[in-house]
Enzyme design. Sequence first.
Site, short mmCIF file in Angstrom:
data_model
loop_
_atom_site.label_atom_id
_atom_site.label_comp_id
_atom_site.label_asym_id
_atom_site.label_seq_id
_atom_site.Cartn_x
_atom_site.Cartn_y
_atom_site.Cartn_z
N TYR A 180 -20.48 9.50 52.06
CA TYR A 180 -20.65 9.78 50.50
C TYR A 180 -19.38 10.60 50.04
O TYR A 180 -19.07 10.26 49.00
CB TYR A 180 -21.84 10.69 50.43
CG TYR A 180 -22.20 11.33 49.05
CD1 TYR A 180 -22.60 10.43 47.94
CD2 TYR A 180 -21.56 12.55 48.69
CE1 TYR A 180 -22.87 10.82 46.75
CE2 TYR A 180 -21.81 13.08 47.46
CZ TYR A 180 -22.26 12.14 46.49
OH TYR A 180 -22.46 12.72 45.23
N ARG A 227 -21.26 25.22 48.29
CA ARG A 227 -21.23 26.49 47.11
C ARG A 227 -22.55 25.95 46.29
O ARG A 227 -23.05 26.80 45.67
CB ARG A 227 -20.00 26.56 46.41
CG ARG A 227 -19.97 27.55 45.31
CD ARG A 227 -18.64 27.16 44.46
NE ARG A 227 -18.81 26.00 43.81
CZ ARG A 227 -17.82 25.49 43.14
NH1 ARG A 227 -16.63 25.81 43.15
NH2 ARG A 227 -18.02 24.10 42.78
N ARG A 237 -31.46 17.36 43.77
CA ARG A 237 -30.42 16.46 44.60
C ARG A 237 -30.13 17.35 45.84
O ARG A 237 -29.93 18.39 46.15
CB ARG A 237 -29.04 16.37 43.65
CG ARG A 237 -29.18 15.69 42.68
CD ARG A 237 -28.01 15.41 41.91
NE ARG A 237 -27.37 16.50 41.27
CZ ARG A 237 -26.30 16.88 40.40
NH1 ARG A 237 -25.53 15.70 40.24
NH2 ARG A 237 -25.75 17.97 40.28
N PHE A 297 0.28 20.88 42.82
CA PHE A 297 -0.74 20.22 42.22
C PHE A 297 -1.83 20.21 43.51
O PHE A 297 -2.98 20.05 43.31
CB PHE A 297 -0.53 18.70 41.78
CG PHE A 297 -1.61 17.99 41.42
CD1 PHE A 297 -2.49 18.07 40.48
CD2 PHE A 297 -1.69 16.95 42.37
CE1 PHE A 297 -3.38 17.01 40.13
CE2 PHE A 297 -3.06 16.29 42.09
CZ PHE A 297 -3.65 16.16 41.13
#
Length: 503
Positions: A180, A227, A237, A297
Amino acid sequence: MRATDVIYYMFHTGELRSIIQWKVWHQQVHERDVENESPSLKICFDFLNKTSRSFSAVIQELHPELLVPVALFYLILRGLDTIEDDMTIAPETKDRLLRDFHNILEKEGWNYDGCGPKEKDRELLVQFQYVTEEFKKIKPAYREIIKDITMQMGNGMADYCSNAEFQANGVNTIAEYDLYCHYVAGLVGNGLTRLFVESGLANPALAQRPHLQESMGLFLQKTNIIRDIKEDLDDKRRFWPKEIWSKYVTNFEDLLEPANRATALNCSSAMVLDSLRHADECLFYLAGLKEQSVFNFAAIPQCMAIATLELVFRNPAVFERYIKITRGESCRIMMRSAQNLREVCEVFREYTRKIRQKNTPRDPNFLKISIVCGKIEQFIESIFPTQDPRAIVAANAGQPPRQSGREAEEAAKAKEAREDSCERSNIPAQSLDDVLLTGMAVYVVLAVVGSVAFISVIMVFVAWVAGARFDLAFKELMKGNPYTQPSSPAAEPAAPASGEREL
């Protein structure tokens, strides 16, 4: 800034200092050329600012070659994710949109207003024609990469949305959990790596290391899942794999029960352990980024993730509310991680040690967490040793550090001269060491006293030249009146009468 924030930073001045430093001293590696941007591109950047303030900041500092492709890549995947998250869309419609989203990118003027009114990023899809308009302007190679990742992610999301078992019970095994996370985050790491390499701003070898690309995405996604447990459970969920949580509670919802807090903390530490196994591979990946803006980044989110893992580790608040690192802490991390790989490694070392300090023998995962934390530090040590390698090798062999020929010769001469001096003076070597140390201490004291005396003489001389009356001061001190009040000023002459001219 709220009143509570003001009070908080009054007692956390170090974090306030970090915020000021980031705002004042941080310089962007590259700046957007806003004046030459098309109206549709400006709208795209407006959506970027609205959807994610943290990612928006680092994206807009990217090299001009990658700025627009990465910004559009983010908005496209955000639109895809918005459709997947919206529970008001009919399953058939959602499946069709997810599987065909990569083709939609080529449809001029396409937009979608079928999302629920409460969906946070609904407006992005309502005005999605601006994204597709800019998408057709970027290089064909970049378009193909983005379309390929969008197709894989859309099909993966559609498979999960149509999976009744997943919808009812969430993720079952750790393998399903990894799969997933691969679809929602690992593919992002793969797509970004391909963009970096295609632009020539990253080491081409990264394209041959899919496991490193995967770890970059999974480390971020798994940290967010840990978290967000309270928020996700409120939305019905479940992303924590049953293979992990079933060892601690019977029902997933039991993790939020206050009576099960100790058990829930042990379960969350197992989740943190699973996430930490990606940390060293993230550092390995960052070593392959050549251009500073690309490095920033990629590095800043990873450093935020390790800090967030430390925050949620054995923290009962994660089962009560949404928690995140403070703004001041975020600025401190960004200042450090936007430098180089060594500093990023130090950030990882800092928070890994904090995790190890919070680790407790009462936790059944205590030993495994200690091992994985040690593995991270060992990897960092292999890149940036904190000690002289020669000294380490010599210590392990039970021998003094090996010196070069010249160093050994100089050391031997110094030792011989010292021994000759001791023999001539009839003084033991240890006593000579004591004499030398005493002499150094006396020298330091005399140097300090002499410096203070010299500065005092200079100050007195300058005061005397400026007109100071030390004779009067000395007389007052002799009278026993050290705090004399200045005498009242002499009476000023009367002002001249009106019409008279003052002489």
